[in-house]
Design an enzyme around this catalytic site. Structure first.
Site, PDB file in Angstrom:
ATOM      1  N   SER A 216       0.837  -1.193   0.000  1.00 54.96           N
ATOM      2  CA  SER A 216       0.000   0.000   0.000  1.00 54.96           C
ATOM      3  C   SER A 216       0.873   1.244   0.000  1.00 54.96           C
ATOM      4  O   SER A 216       1.815   1.360   0.789  1.00 54.96           O
ATOM      5  CB  SER A 216      -0.901   0.001   1.237  1.00 54.96           C
ATOM      6  OG  SER A 216      -1.498   1.259   1.399  1.00 54.96           O
ATOM      7  N   GLY A 218      -0.591   4.286   0.332  1.00 54.94           N
ATOM      8  CA  GLY A 218      -1.487   5.318   0.841  1.00 54.94           C
ATOM      9  C   GLY A 218      -2.346   5.880  -0.270  1.00 54.94           C
ATOM     10  O   GLY A 218      -2.864   5.140  -1.116  1.00 54.94           O
ATOM     11  N   GLU A 220      -1.578   7.156  -2.924  1.00 56.12           N
ATOM     12  CA  GLU A 220      -1.027   6.922  -4.264  1.00 56.12           C
ATOM     13  C   GLU A 220      -1.407   5.549  -4.811  1.00 56.12           C
ATOM     14  O   GLU A 220      -1.059   5.221  -5.949  1.00 56.12           O
ATOM     15  CB  GLU A 220       0.501   7.077  -4.242  1.00 56.12           C
ATOM     16  CG  GLU A 220       0.966   8.475  -3.911  1.00 56.12           C
ATOM     17  CD  GLU A 220       2.473   8.566  -3.806  1.00 56.12           C
ATOM     18  OE1 GLU A 220       3.169   7.661  -4.331  1.00 56.12           O
ATOM     19  OE2 GLU A 220       2.962   9.524  -3.195  1.00 56.12           O
ATOM     20  N   GLY A 221      -2.077   4.727  -4.009  1.00 59.22           N
ATOM     21  CA  GLY A 221      -2.545   3.439  -4.515  1.00 59.22           C
ATOM     22  C   GLY A 221      -1.686   2.265  -4.085  1.00 59.22           C
ATOM     23  O   GLY A 221      -1.159   2.243  -2.968  1.00 59.22           O
ATOM     24  N   GLY A 247      -6.953   0.074   4.593  1.00 63.01           N
ATOM     25  CA  GLY A 247      -6.160  -1.148   4.453  1.00 63.01           C
ATOM     26  C   GLY A 247      -7.003  -2.404   4.588  1.00 63.01           C
ATOM     27  O   GLY A 247      -6.797  -3.392   3.864  1.00 63.01           O
ATOM     28  N   ASP A 248      -7.965  -2.388   5.505  1.00 65.80           N
ATOM     29  CA  ASP A 248      -8.836  -3.552   5.689  1.00 65.80           C
ATOM     30  C   ASP A 248      -9.750  -3.740   4.486  1.00 65.80           C
ATOM     31  O   ASP A 248     -10.025  -4.874   4.068  1.00 65.80           O
ATOM     32  CB  ASP A 248      -9.659  -3.398   6.968  1.00 65.80           C
ATOM     33  CG  ASP A 248      -8.783  -3.290   8.206  1.00 65.80           C
ATOM     34  OD1 ASP A 248      -7.685  -3.881   8.207  1.00 65.80           O
ATOM     35  OD2 ASP A 248      -9.189  -2.612   9.165  1.00 65.80           O
TER      36      ASP A 248
END
Length: 310
Positions: A216, A218, A220-221, A247-248
């Site tokens: 990840s 953030g 930015e993908g 994230g989940d």
């Protein structure tokens, strides 16, 4: 069926305030309480997508009972295993001014060997029904650092694929067993590999045994390195809000698309879209279905041939 494992389940308490001011006094505008922990959040997102999921893990004491009561109210299948200690709470303060979230995570109770043995026995039974197992979150005190490695091995023995979302020693210990997908964030992958560059770090985790790495980045993908190739997936625009559940939601999308056999570019498109759809929601485990529907057709997925030495 997708089985989600939360060994450090929590009662998540979320406060909304105008803004978080250090050393200041705050008026709470809204309060939410519900069952949490990363695997439970994943199951909640899967349920919202009409994908059957079963929750297992450890829960104990009065807080554990509140967790189980809320799971029942949410219509999630509860296969949590009792433990001696009282389950932890987390507190998240969300600023309405800018959407920033500040999270306080209790470490959780010490898990005794009998509770761990009881859980391992329940897991061996449940995993026979599962096509994909999601192993998410920190290990509570008392568990060995190879706890996830043991569960990945057990899942593989039953023919179930695994998605692992953890960090530090628990992540490193599980890699040699070959989890199908690991999903660290940028800070976690840098910590365990020593690489600041996410591409080099992802390839390092592959070299250590992970079959696929989805890192990840953030807002930015995602960057993914897999047996079928490497890709960057980028959302069409940035969203403001509470990023704690993104994230989940990403893991939920990866698990669902792994279960369906979708190709990697589709998996990453789904994961970015569902992650973005979690950001406007005040509580982890919720997604905005309108944003998900719009983003899943506009995510950019780029094949990358960049190569870094392991």
């Amino acid at each position: 069926m997708i089985l989600t494992v939360t060994l450090n389940a929590a009662l998540d308490v979320t406060y909304e305030a105008d803004a978080l001011v250090p050393r200041g006094s705050h008026r709470v505008l809204a309060t939410y309480e519900r069952a949490g922990g990363k695997g439970i959040n994943v199951a909640r997102v899967l349920s919202a997508l009409d994908t059957p999921a079963t929750v297992t893990g450890l829960a104990g004491g009065p807080t554990g009972q509140l967790i189980r009561d809320e799971l029942r109210a949410a219509g999630l299948r509860d296969e949590l295993v009792p433990m001696a200690g009282d389950s932890r709470r987390t507190v998240t303060v969300v600023s309405r001014k800018d959407g920033d979230a500040t999270v306080f995570n209790e470490s959780g109770p010490q898990v005794d060997p009998v509770s761990w043995a009881d859980f391992a026995a329940r897991f061996t039974h449940l995993v026979r029904e599962a096509t994909v197992v999601v192993l998410s979150g920190s290990l509570p005190p008392g568990l060995p650092s190879d706890a996830y490695a043991q569960l990945v091995r057990s899942a593989a023995d039953s023919g179930a694929a695994t998605v692992l979302d953890t960090s530090g020693p628990a992540l490193l210990a599980a890699l040699p067993v070959g989890p199908d997908v690991v999903k660290p964030n940028a800070a976690e992958i840098s910590e365990v590999t020593g690489h600041q560059d996410v591409v080099a770090a992802a390839e390092a985790l592959r070299a250590l045994g992970a079959k696929a790495v989805v890192a990840s980045r953030g807002p930015e993908g995602l960057y993914a390195v897999t047996p079928q190739g490497a890709w960057r997936a980028t959302p069409p625009r940035r969203l403001t809000g509470n990023p704690t559940g993104a994230g989940d939601a990403c893991v939920a999308a990866l698990a669902a698309s792994l279960a369906s056999g979708a190709p990697w570019p589709v998996r990453l498109c789904e994961a970015v879209a569902l992650s973005a759809a979690a950001v406007p929601c005040p509580m982890a485990g919720d997604v905005d279905r309108d944003i998900y529907g719009r983003f899943r057709t506009t995510v950019s997925v780029e094949n990358t041939h960049a190569s870094h030495p392991h």
